[in-house]
Motif scaffolding. Structure first.
Motif, PDB file in Angstrom:
ATOM      1  N   UNK A 471      -2.006   2.574  -8.157  1.00  0.00           N
ATOM      2  CA  UNK A 471      -1.971   2.477  -6.709  1.00  0.00           C
ATOM      3  C   UNK A 471      -1.370   3.692  -6.044  1.00  0.00           C
ATOM      4  N   UNK A 472      -1.091   4.735  -6.826  1.00  0.00           N
ATOM      5  CA  UNK A 472      -0.483   5.940  -6.264  1.00  0.00           C
ATOM      6  C   UNK A 472      -1.526   6.770  -5.517  1.00  0.00           C
ATOM      7  N   UNK A 473      -1.097   7.356  -4.398  1.00  0.00           N
ATOM      8  CA  UNK A 473      -1.993   8.204  -3.597  1.00  0.00           C
ATOM      9  C   UNK A 473      -2.244   9.508  -4.365  1.00  0.00           C
ATOM     10  N   UNK A 474      -3.527   9.802  -4.607  1.00  0.00           N
ATOM     11  CA  UNK A 474      -3.861  11.021  -5.364  1.00  0.00           C
ATOM     12  C   UNK A 474      -4.506  12.098  -4.498  1.00  0.00           C
ATOM     13  N   UNK A 475      -4.981  11.708  -3.363  1.00  0.00           N
ATOM     14  CA  UNK A 475      -5.624  12.697  -2.514  1.00  0.00           C
ATOM     15  C   UNK A 475      -6.340  12.031  -1.353  1.00  0.00           C
ATOM     16  N   UNK A 476      -7.182  12.776  -0.675  1.00  0.00           N
ATOM     17  CA  UNK A 476      -7.935  12.231   0.467  1.00  0.00           C
ATOM     18  C   UNK A 476      -9.249  13.008   0.606  1.00  0.00           C
ATOM     19  N   UNK A 690       0.829   6.687   8.856  1.00  0.00           N
ATOM     20  CA  UNK A 690       0.629   5.443   8.138  1.00  0.00           C
ATOM     21  C   UNK A 690       0.673   5.616   6.627  1.00  0.00           C
ATOM     22  N   UNK A 691      -0.035   6.648   6.152  1.00  0.00           N
ATOM     23  CA  UNK A 691      -0.209   6.757   4.708  1.00  0.00           C
ATOM     24  C   UNK A 691       0.943   7.530   4.073  1.00  0.00           C
ATOM     25  N   UNK A 692       1.179   8.715   4.597  1.00  0.00           N
ATOM     26  CA  UNK A 692       2.175   9.562   3.957  1.00  0.00           C
ATOM     27  C   UNK A 692       3.581   8.989   4.109  1.00  0.00           C
ATOM     28  N   UNK A 693       3.884   8.402   5.290  1.00  0.00           N
ATOM     29  CA  UNK A 693       5.202   7.798   5.468  1.00  0.00           C
ATOM     30  C   UNK A 693       5.410   6.644   4.487  1.00  0.00           C
ATOM     31  N   UNK A 694       4.355   5.871   4.254  1.00  0.00           N
ATOM     32  CA  UNK A 694       4.440   4.755   3.304  1.00  0.00           C
ATOM     33  C   UNK A 694       4.702   5.275   1.897  1.00  0.00           C
ATOM     34  N   UNK A 695       4.044   6.395   1.578  1.00  0.00           N
ATOM     35  CA  UNK A 695       4.259   6.983   0.250  1.00  0.00           C
ATOM     36  C   UNK A 695       5.689   7.471   0.109  1.00  0.00           C
ATOM     37  N   UNK A 696       6.190   8.093   1.185  1.00  0.00           N
ATOM     38  CA  UNK A 696       7.565   8.594   1.130  1.00  0.00           C
ATOM     39  C   UNK A 696       8.566   7.444   0.951  1.00  0.00           C
TER      40      UNK A 696
END
Length: 699
Positions: A471-476, A690-696
């Motif tokens: 579930x880790x963000x790998x890119x866009x 939304x996305x990057x803040x959640x990842x942080x």
């Protein structure tokens, strides 16, 4: 005089001029010769007659000595009679020393000569010409005593004594007659000789003028426009030289005329034919169209006008060069020509546009059949310089008289139908009323798209891609969007094909690449080094300098090449396999990641797939959407994932919208997913919020 000479030279032929000149010259020469000869003969006769008169007078003087000695006329009568018997003697007179007349015979005009005579001085007995009148001569000779024969009784020497004179008058009639006879004889002989010379000259002038006449006749034929005229090489050398010069001139003139005729034909051919394909050009096609309309109107026939445009031709020109593009047009023209009947007309209308006239149709079905044949013929790859080039055709069809009664209307309607066929990617379309409104909107959309980049109406949205296992963000993925001030958000399905059709995709794609790299660099500098995927169109990939442009963007933005992934659709990759293979290897050398987008919708060859230096396969959303309900789609997705892993490729599933789809992909061991289950494409600020803040926060 000059005027008469000019008239003579202008009005008479050379032969007649020569004949007249020679005739006049010889006649004048004959007359002059006769006159000179007659004068010379006259002088000879005159001298002879004068000498004869002198002899006659001297003879009379010797015979008149006794008559004067004894003063007896009777002693001289016989001598006088004998003298008068000579031709031309008209009178005789004997005088003593006192000038007394002893005897006169004959008749003379008293006034013809002077009364006194010239006495001959000395003791000579020679006669002299005393006087001369118009018609006679007068001769005078002295008379001396004659010594008698020697006698034994003479005791002293005899001695001569002048006794008187004799006068003889001779007529000139003989001289005049003889002169006249001689003149006539001279004239006769001279003119006879002149006639002979004239006959010879006539023969010679005939022989000389015949070649000239032949040369003149050849010139007249040439002047009348007769071709291949040659003069006969005969006659004197100078005339032969003239004839040879004329023949050389005619040969040169014929060569020049042939060259001019060839040039005229070439000019006409160029004016009415396309120099590249040798097909009729636009001008000739319009003539053919108007002639076809006239025939159809007179005979009540129907015909169809096909307006054809080659799809993706501009891309070939831009990527492979105009030389390849020209050869493609030639080959396309031949295929179109062979796809229709021999009596149908095919023309290159301009650029990559062709037109076809299908005459004497019984139904409009023939237009459909011909269009299908053309589309199939053009769909086969063109092999040029080792490249397999794929193009297709968009054909618009208008029918006479239903769709128009004149050429311009038929062309306009066929063009409208072609535009719709290109927009719908349907191959061909018949004209229908109301098409212009649709096309007008399409043209309006194209104009707005051309201005969109200048007006900052284009946006780049980002859709996240995650590792399925963790579930880790790998890119866009970077996706272009168009926010029009009047139309609002325009669907990519509407403007992306339009951009590819018009070539705007090149500039739009370059802007998207640079914008996405800039944004990825910003996030990487902020501690979020995410790979950004950018879609490439076939038009971009065919650009000769595309790899260099990627290098420039990476250098100017400072983005690590490993964080850039370029996505190429399966259909584009396979259509341009040979052309793109080198570019893909160069991109890999830079360090860029490569992915095949929409995998499963094309016709990949496993051998090509193995050769492509790609890193990732992206399964098309059309397969993912039904994996939980359609066993076939589930089997295809499972097979694609297994195939990719066997080739050591990563797999991304697109269009994941439900948890069930995600779970199925987890069971198939898929590597990455993206779709609405995670997030819709969003602007960069929203993506960051939304996305990057959640990842942080998760970190």
């Amino acid at each position: 005089m000059n005027k008469m000479l000019k008239t003579f030279l202008r009005e008479f032929t050379f032969r007649r001029q020569l004949t007249i000149t020679m005739t006049l010259g010889i006649l004048c020469l004959a007359l002059f010769s006769s006159l000179v000869s007659s004068w010379q003969a006259n002088q000879r006769v005159r001298r002879n007659l004068i000498e004869q008169g002198q002899h006659i007078t001297e003879n009379l003087a010797r015979q008149s000595a006794l008559a004067l000695l004894y003063a007896s006329p009777d002693n001289a009568a016989e001598a006088v009679s004998a003298t008068l018997a000579f031709p031309g003697v008209v009178s005789v007179e004997i005088r003593d020393t006192g000038q007394r007349v002893l005897l006169v015979r004959g008749s003379t005009r008293p006034s013809e000569f002077p009364k006194s005579i010239v006495l001959v001085a000395g003791a000579s007995a020679q006669a002299v010409l005393d006087a001369e009148s118009e018609g006679a001569w007068r001769f005078v000779a002295p008379v001396y005593s004659q010594p008698s024969a020697a006698s034994p009784f003479e005791v002293q020497e005899a001695r001569t004594e002048r006794l008187g004179d004799v006068v003889v008058v001779m007529s000139k009639a003989a001289l005049s007659q003889m002169t006249s006879d001689i003149f006539i004889a001279n004239m006769t002989s001279s003119f006879s000789f002149a006639l002979l010379i004239l006959i010879l000259i006539r023969i010679l002038t005939s022989r000389m003028s015949r070649p000239l006449n032949q040369l003149s006749a050849s010139m007249a034929r040439a002047e009348a426009g007769v071709s291949n005229v040659r003069a006969v090489l005969s006659g004197p050398k100078d005339i032969v030289d003239m004839a040879h010069a004329f023949n050389s001139m005619m040969a040169a003139l014929e060569d020049r005329i042939a060259a001019v005729s060839h040039a005229e034909l070439r000019i006409r051919h160029l004016a009415y034919n396309d120099p590249l394909t040798e097909l009729p050009n636009r001008m000739q096609f319009m003539d053919l169209l108007n002639q076809t309309i006239d025939r159809a109107r007179d005979k009540g026939q129907t015909f169809a006008l096909l307006f054809l445009d080659l799809n993706r031709f501009k891309n070939v020109n831009d990527t492979l060069g105009h030389d390849v593009g020209d050869r493609l047009l030639i080959a396309a023209g031949l295929r179109i020509r062979h796809s229709v009947r021999a009596g149908d007309s095919v023309a290159r209308f301009g650029g990559d546009e062709f037109t076809v006239l299908l005459e004497d149709l019984t139904s409009t079905t023939a237009g459909s059949v011909a269009s299908q044949k053309i589309c199939l013929a053009l769909a086969a790859p063109f092999e040029i310089d080792g490249h397999d080039i794929y193009v297709s055709a968009s054909i618009g069809i208008s029918v006479y008289p239903a769709d128009g009664m004149d050429g311009n209307t038929l062309l306009k309607h066929a063009d409208s139908a072609m535009y719709l066929a290109k927009k719908n990617n349907s191959g061909y379309e018949f004209y229908e009323s109301g098409m212009e409104a649709t096309i007008s909107a399409h043209v309006q959309m194209e104009g707005a798209l051309r201005r969109a980049e200048e007006r900052n109406e284009l946006l780049v949205y980002y859709q996240p891609k995650v590792v399925l296992a963790t579930g880790a963000l790998s890119g866009m993925e970077a996706l272009v969007r168009w926010k029009h001030p009047e139309f609002g958000m325009v669907s990519p399905a509407r403007f992306i094909p339009l951009a590819e059709e018009t070539g705007l995709i090149v500039s739009i794609g370059a802007w998207v690449l640079r914008t996405a790299c800039n944004q990825a660099k910003v996030w990487a500098d902020a501690g979020m080094p995410l790979a950004v995927a950018v879609n490439l169109s076939g038009v971009q990939l065919r650009q000769r300098n595309f790899v260099d442009s990627v290098r420039v963007v990476l250098a100017e933005t400072g983005l690590d090449p490993a964080l850039l992934e370029l996505e190429i659709t399966e259909s584009v990759l396979m259509e341009q396999a040979k052309e793109t293979l080198s570019s893909l290897h160069q991109l890999k050398e830079i360090g860029v990641q490569l992915a095949i987008d929409d995998f499963g919708t094309g016709y990949s060859s496993l051998s090509y797939l193995k050769r492509f230096p790609v890193d990732t396969l992206k399964i098309d959303r059309s397969f993912v959407s039904d994996v939980t309900s359609d066993p076939d789609d589930a089997a295809l997705v499972t097979g694609i994932i297994a195939l990719a892993h066997s080739l050591r490729l990563k797999v991304v599933a697109e269009g994941v919208e439900t948890v069930e789809q995600r779970d199925f992909l987890v069971r198939c061991d898929c590597d990455y997913i993206q779709g609405y289950l995670l997030s819709q494409p969003v602007p960069p600020d929203e993506f960051e919020r939304k996305i990057l803040d959640a990842v942080r926060r998760a970190q």
